[in-house]
Design a protein around this motif. Structure first.
Motif, PDB file in Angstrom:
ATOM      1  N   CYS A  40      23.699 -12.245  40.087  1.00 36.34           N
ATOM      2  CA  CYS A  40      22.996 -11.106  39.385  1.00 36.34           C
ATOM      3  C   CYS A  40      24.476 -10.348  38.797  1.00 36.34           C
ATOM      4  N   ASP A  42      24.623  -7.382  38.801  1.00 43.84           N
ATOM      5  CA  ASP A  42      24.942  -6.068  39.727  1.00 43.84           C
ATOM      6  C   ASP A  42      26.100  -5.924  40.127  1.00 43.84           C
ATOM      7  N   GLY A  65      19.567 -10.512  37.167  1.00 43.30           N
ATOM      8  CA  GLY A  65      18.520 -11.154  38.020  1.00 43.30           C
ATOM      9  C   GLY A  65      18.874 -12.661  38.466  1.00 43.30           C
ATOM     10  N   HIS A  98      19.523 -10.897  45.760  1.00 42.39           N
ATOM     11  CA  HIS A  98      20.309  -9.775  46.371  1.00 42.39           C
ATOM     12  C   HIS A  98      19.041  -8.620  46.725  1.00 42.39           C
ATOM     13  N   CYS A 101      17.193  -5.212  43.667  1.00 40.92           N
ATOM     14  CA  CYS A 101      17.627  -6.010  42.582  1.00 40.92           C
ATOM     15  C   CYS A 101      16.670  -5.287  41.464  1.00 40.92           C
ATOM     16  N   GLY A 102      17.612  -4.851  40.616  1.00 45.40           N
ATOM     17  CA  GLY A 102      16.880  -3.957  39.527  1.00 45.40           C
ATOM     18  C   GLY A 102      16.027  -4.791  38.644  1.00 45.40           C
TER      19      GLY A 102
HETATM   20 ZN   LIG Z   1      19.991  -7.908  40.743  1.00 46.70          ZN
END
Ligand SMILES: [Zn+2]
Length: 212
Positions: A40, A42, A65, A98, A101-102
């Motif tokens: 991701c 992130d 994602g 993870h 995760c947004g």
């Molecule tokens: Zn994520």
């Protein structure tokens, strides 16, 4: 350049680069990474830090994602996989998902009127619909389970399944020339769970890892 960036770069050059100058000289000619990591975007995920890996070891592609899209459509992730497998002959691919995760959480987000529209995000996150459906079904059978965590984990599994649909990966899997792994990293605890293809569960790897 902002002060923070200048200081950061200066520290890299004077410390890390100086210590590893031979490695960088060697890497300036070619690369031979042993693992491809699909993870991701992130900011809290740092694959090299997580694996204590040096430059040249990991071939990393990131997107929101940690999605592997279908082989049948074009895109930068598919191109990175194609290059990693067919040109660099990387023998292992790890899909790293993870906690918190947004991208996965966004699958359940009800947009409010004053929020910005996210057409590219919405289009991209369609890739996560199968994982959302699988997670919702699992929670339907056992409501004590965490919907978001399940979505994150199913999303890793769906990415692995899609990788297996790439014809050149299929070929290599049959000949045992490539291995696929699915990981889920818990940000708060540092814990990693690895997908077991036999039990179809994510299992902690901590007992096999030496903690000193
Ligand atoms: Zn994520």
């Amino acid at each position: 350049m902002e002060k923070l960036q200048k200081e950061g770069y200066s520290a890299f050059l004077n410390e890390y680069f100086k210590e590893h100058s031979d490695l960088f000289l060697q890497l300036s000619k070619s690369q031979k990474p042993h693992t491809m990591m699909i993870t991701c975007s992130d900011s809290r995920i740092n694959p090299a830090l997580l694996l204590n890996a040096q430059p040249g070891e990991l071939f990393i592609t990131r997107n929101i994602g940690n999605v592997v899209p279908s082989y049948l459509i074009e895109g930068s992730t598919q191109a990175a996989i194609e290059y990693a497998v067919n040109v660099l002959n990387i023998p292992k691919i790890i899909v790293l998902g993870h906690s918190n995760c947004g991208a996965c959480a966004h699958m359940y987000h009800e947009p409010k009127e004053d929020e910005p529209t996210l057409p590219h995000v919405e289009a991209w996150l369609k890739n996560i619909i199968p994982a959302k459906s699988a997670a919702m079904l699992e929670v339907h059978h056992d409501s004590s389970k965490n919907l978001f965590e399940l979505t994150e984990k199913h999303n890793v599994v769906v990415s692995l399944q899609r990788l297996m649909e790439y014809p050149y990966i299929q070929e290599r899997l049959v000949k045992n020339k490539i291995s696929l792994e699915g990981w889920w990293f818990d940000i708060g605890s540092g814990k990693v769970e690895v997908y077991n293809f036999t039990t179809r569960n994510f299992e902690p790897v901590l007992e096999n890892v030496e903690i000193t």
